[in-house]
Design a protein around this motif. Structure first.
Motif, PDB file in Angstrom:
ATOM      1  N   LYS A  54      -5.994  11.628  49.762  1.00 52.31           N
ATOM      2  CA  LYS A  54      -4.661  11.785  50.358  1.00 52.31           C
ATOM      3  C   LYS A  54      -4.105  13.191  50.123  1.00 52.31           C
ATOM      4  O   LYS A  54      -3.642  13.862  51.049  1.00 52.31           O
ATOM      5  N   PHE A  55      -4.160  13.652  48.886  1.00 51.17           N
ATOM      6  CA  PHE A  55      -3.648  14.981  48.563  1.00 51.17           C
ATOM      7  C   PHE A  55      -4.443  16.056  49.306  1.00 51.17           C
ATOM      8  O   PHE A  55      -3.874  17.018  49.837  1.00 51.17           O
ATOM      9  N   PHE A  56      -5.750  15.891  49.366  1.00 55.58           N
ATOM     10  CA  PHE A  56      -6.601  16.878  50.038  1.00 55.58           C
ATOM     11  C   PHE A  56      -6.298  16.927  51.533  1.00 55.58           C
ATOM     12  O   PHE A  56      -6.078  18.009  52.098  1.00 55.58           O
ATOM     13  N   ILE A  57      -6.295  15.800  52.187  1.00 49.53           N
ATOM     14  CA  ILE A  57      -6.134  15.762  53.643  1.00 49.53           C
ATOM     15  C   ILE A  57      -4.738  16.228  54.055  1.00 49.53           C
ATOM     16  O   ILE A  57      -4.572  16.911  55.072  1.00 49.53           O
ATOM     17  N   GLU A  58      -3.725  15.905  53.265  1.00 53.67           N
ATOM     18  CA  GLU A  58      -2.350  16.270  53.629  1.00 53.67           C
ATOM     19  C   GLU A  58      -2.068  17.758  53.474  1.00 53.67           C
ATOM     20  O   GLU A  58      -1.150  18.282  54.107  1.00 53.67           O
ATOM     21  N   ASN A  59      -2.845  18.466  52.671  1.00 52.77           N
ATOM     22  CA  ASN A  59      -2.521  19.859  52.374  1.00 52.77           C
ATOM     23  C   ASN A  59      -3.553  20.877  52.865  1.00 52.77           C
ATOM     24  O   ASN A  59      -3.203  22.039  53.075  1.00 52.77           O
ATOM     25  N   ALA A  60      -4.789  20.480  53.035  1.00 48.94           N
ATOM     26  CA  ALA A  60      -5.801  21.417  53.539  1.00 48.94           C
ATOM     27  C   ALA A  60      -5.496  21.775  54.986  1.00 48.94           C
ATOM     28  O   ALA A  60      -4.968  20.958  55.750  1.00 48.94           O
TER      29      ALA A  60
ATOM     30  N   GLU B 298      -4.666  11.031  61.627  1.00 51.02           N
ATOM     31  CA  GLU B 298      -3.214  11.233  61.748  1.00 51.02           C
ATOM     32  C   GLU B 298      -2.821  12.654  61.370  1.00 51.02           C
ATOM     33  O   GLU B 298      -1.938  13.250  61.993  1.00 51.02           O
ATOM     34  N   ARG B 299      -3.479  13.227  60.345  1.00 50.13           N
ATOM     35  CA  ARG B 299      -3.151  14.604  59.944  1.00 50.13           C
ATOM     36  C   ARG B 299      -3.523  15.606  61.039  1.00 50.13           C
ATOM     37  O   ARG B 299      -2.749  16.515  61.371  1.00 50.13           O
ATOM     38  N   ILE B 300      -4.709  15.451  61.597  1.00 48.68           N
ATOM     39  CA  ILE B 300      -5.134  16.364  62.661  1.00 48.68           C
ATOM     40  C   ILE B 300      -4.214  16.246  63.867  1.00 48.68           C
ATOM     41  O   ILE B 300      -3.804  17.250  64.454  1.00 48.68           O
TER      42      ILE B 300
END
Length: 669
Positions: free
Chosen positions: A574-580, A627-629
């Motif tokens: 979660k932390f990786f995907i939301e901030n990278a 969702e992030r993309i």
């Protein structure tokens, strides 16, 4: 007498032109491998003998041995001295072509090398006294002579580096040269590159075929070797290179018009096909056309570099392309390097250390590094380089030999992220921030609204905790003394092994980071950390030519990838995907299922599905990834997104369609 060093022939004697004479000399010289025997001129046209691996020599060229650099070079053959070769040949067959040997000058001994006149006989006691006096004089004079010669060598080395820097300056000033490769240019300039039999072979292949592909695992020295192959023409003053150009994709190569005589490096060119395999078919056709257009017609030399596991996935697609014939494919394998070549790599990399060791301790340090094991994500040359530029890792060399480099590097990240000093934790946040942005960072990234918020979230996660967790037992062990070197730079008997000459940074700002926009005062503190924090300086390389807004790049891509893997394991998906950044998610990640076989049926079972170094995203996090993309791009990414390898993954493709449908309904409502 060392057979692997160039020895001039006796006065008035040239290298023979006849086979029988050549065989006699070869037998007398007695090389370990008879095929290694050479009798040829050096850069001063003085004939000499040496045992060295032969290289390929193109027709109408002559091999010459450069004694200062311990390597071959090729020069044009002059027919006025005799016959020249009309075909490619090996350098150990140069005796067949008098045009290469006739012009050599016999070695003339200088007056300083003339033998001393014989000493007249002396009485026995007088002889003993004279011997004692000589020994005492030597004991006094030898240390002074060694010291003077050492200073002289350092001065000459600096003069040579300054001279080469001015020679390479036109290359360094090229605006097209990627910022991420400027460290490679600096290493070429400062003599970090170590020659080897692989490099000597690559010289012949490039001169004969006009192209060469350097294949090897991460950190094996592919890019450094490629730059050295091109720069040798420029530095040699042969007028063979009009320009050095670096690309990363086939599209860049085929859509530009290189000048005649240019050297082109296409670095990590297979990376794009890992995520966009559909582009392979079109680029394959363009590559075949570029061989006739560039190499045959314009005398352009092309050097490709590729990661070994990626080449195994795609090599069958280029088996019929003239650019990738078997003779032009070279694999770098430091496991096959001789001990002398490994020592040369270690010795040259030690020159970049900020601190210096005594000769005796340096020899022990070098011998300990020879015990380092090859690892999947870090080859021997890269491990040596990272250790030499990072004092803390150098101090834990014994643990690295025992537990492995990757394991100790993760402990290094762990102890850094949990350091009690808030400035140290903030410096780690800067490193994570640079990795999330794709491998480089500058001060303006901290001021922008979108990227600035990412840095704030990272600081909140790592640096602004009210209580700092203590490092794990392994992390503590990482900071303790090992059997070779401890964290204070001392051996177990308290004898210093590395002098601590690096000053600690001034504590610029010990206040916690708020979740507001980064202030100017805080940005100044960030700049101070980037410039002076020893850990950051060991991981990020400052690029020249960007004084107004300094750019800092990871010392090597493998170091960035290892940090990304550490983050996703320690802080979860979660932390990786939301901030990278979106670029990192699209180009540095891989879905855990083996999707390589989904887009290519010819991949054999013994080839790993996920390439070395990519961050693995578990299938349970695919909804979050989609969702992030979508949130960053609103579905409008780039035309090739539908052809991205993620879309070949059945679960992700279905997830993506659901996310698009859901967000479309919300936007309409």
């Amino acid at each position: 007498m060392g057979r692997n060093k160039f020895r001039p022939r006796p006065s008035q004697e040239l290298c023979p032109f006849e086979t029988m004479e050549w065989e006699k000399l070869r037998t007398k010289w007695n090389c370990t491998d008879p095929a290694d025997y050479h009798c040829l001129p050096d850069q001063y046209n003085v004939p000499g003998q040496i045992c060295v691996k032969p290289i390929w020599v193109s027709k109408n060229k002559c091999p010459m041995y450069i004694t200062k650099e311990n390597m071959f070079d090729l020069i044009p053959c002059d027919l006025q001295y005799g016959a020249c070769s009309d075909k490619d040949y090996r350098s150990n067959e140069v005796f067949k072509y008098p045009g290469c040997l006739n012009k050599t000058e016999s070695f003339k001994e200088s007056s300083t090398l003339k033998p001393e006149p014989p000493i007249l006989p002396l009485p026995h006691m007088a002889g003993v006294i004279a011997a004692v006096v000589v020994v005492l004089c030597l004991l006094v004079m030898v240390p002074c002579i060694i010291k003077r010669r050492s200073r002289r060598r350092r001065r000459r080395r600096k003069e040579k580096q300054d001279k080469e820097y001015h020679q390479l300056q036109p290359l360094l000033d090229q605006s097209s040269f990627p910022v991420g490769l400027q460290k490679v240019m600096d290493y070429v300039k400062s003599g970090v590159f170590s020659s080897s039999k692989f490099y000597d072979h690559a010289i012949g292949v490039l001169d004969i075929h006009g192209c060469v592909s350097l294949i090897g695992p991460p950190g094996s020295g592919k890019t450094l070797t490629a730059v050295q192959l091109a720069v040798r023409k420029y530095r040699g003053g042969q007028g063979g290179m009009s320009r050095l150009i670096v690309y990363h994709t086939v599209k860049e190569l085929t859509e530009t018009e290189p000048p005649n005589g240019a050297y082109i490096i296409v670095d990590d060119w297979l990376d794009q096909y890992m995520h966009y395999p559909i582009m392979l078919k079109e680029d394959k056709k363009q590559l075949e056309e570029s061989y006739d257009e560039y190499i045959k017609m314009k005398n352009v030399h092309i050097i490709f570099t590729a990661q070994e596991d990626k080449w195994k996935m795609f090599n069958h697609d280029f088996s019929e392309c003239a650019l990738f014939v078997n003779d032009s494919l070279l694999t770098i394998n430091s496991k096959a390097f001789k001990k002398t070549e490994l020592k040369s790599i270690i010795h040259n990399n030690l020159s970049v250390m900020e601190t210096r060791m005594e000769t005796k301790l340096q020899n022990k340090f070098e011998n300990k590094m020879l015990e380092l094991e090859w690892e999947e994500e870090f080859s021997f040359p890269l491990i040596v380089n990272v250790i030499c530029v990072n004092r803390r890792l150098a101090e834990s060399l014994g643990l690295i030999v025992k537990d492995g480099f990757t394991s100790i590097l993760k402990q290094f990240f762990d102890s850094w992220s949990k350091d009690k000093d808030i400035d140290e934790r903030r410096s780690f946040c800067i490193l994570v921030f640079a990795a999330f942005l794709g491998g480089n960072v500058n001060l303006s990234n901290f001021k922008r609204q979108m990227t600035g918020h990412v840095y704030e979230r990272i600081c909140s996660e790592y640096a602004c905790e009210k209580s700092v967790e203590k490092s794990s037992s392994k992390g503590q062990e990482f900071l303790k003394a090992d059997e070779c070197i401890n964290s204070k730079g001392k051996k177990s008997d308290e004898q210093p092994i590395i002098s601590d000459g690096i000053e600690d940074i001034t504590k610029a700002n010990s206040k916690q980071v708020n979740k507001t926009e980064t202030s100017l005062a805080e940005t100044a503190s960030v700049e101070t950390l980037l410039q002076k924090n020893q850990r950051l300086r060991a991981c990020l390389f400052k690029v020249r030519g960007h004084e107004e807004d300094p750019v800092f790049v990871f010392q090597h891509n493998a170091l960035q990838r290892c940090l990304l893997q550490y983050i996703i394991i320690s802080k979860k998906e979660k932390f990786f995907i939301e901030n990278a950044s979106i670029e990192v998610l699209r180009e540095n990640c891989w879905i855990e299922e083996g999707i390589a076989r989904k887009f290519h049926a010819k991949i054999s079972d013994n080839v790993i599905a996920s390439p070395v170094g990519l961050v693995i995203i578990p299938t349970k996090a695919l909804v979050l990834l989609a969702e992030r993309i979508y949130s960053e791009t609103k579905g409008f990414i780039q035309p090739q997104w539908s052809q991205h390898v993620f879309m070949s993954h059945k679960t992700f493709c279905e997830t993506w369609k659901k996310v698009v449908k859901k967000n479309s309904r919300e936007e309409l409502s």
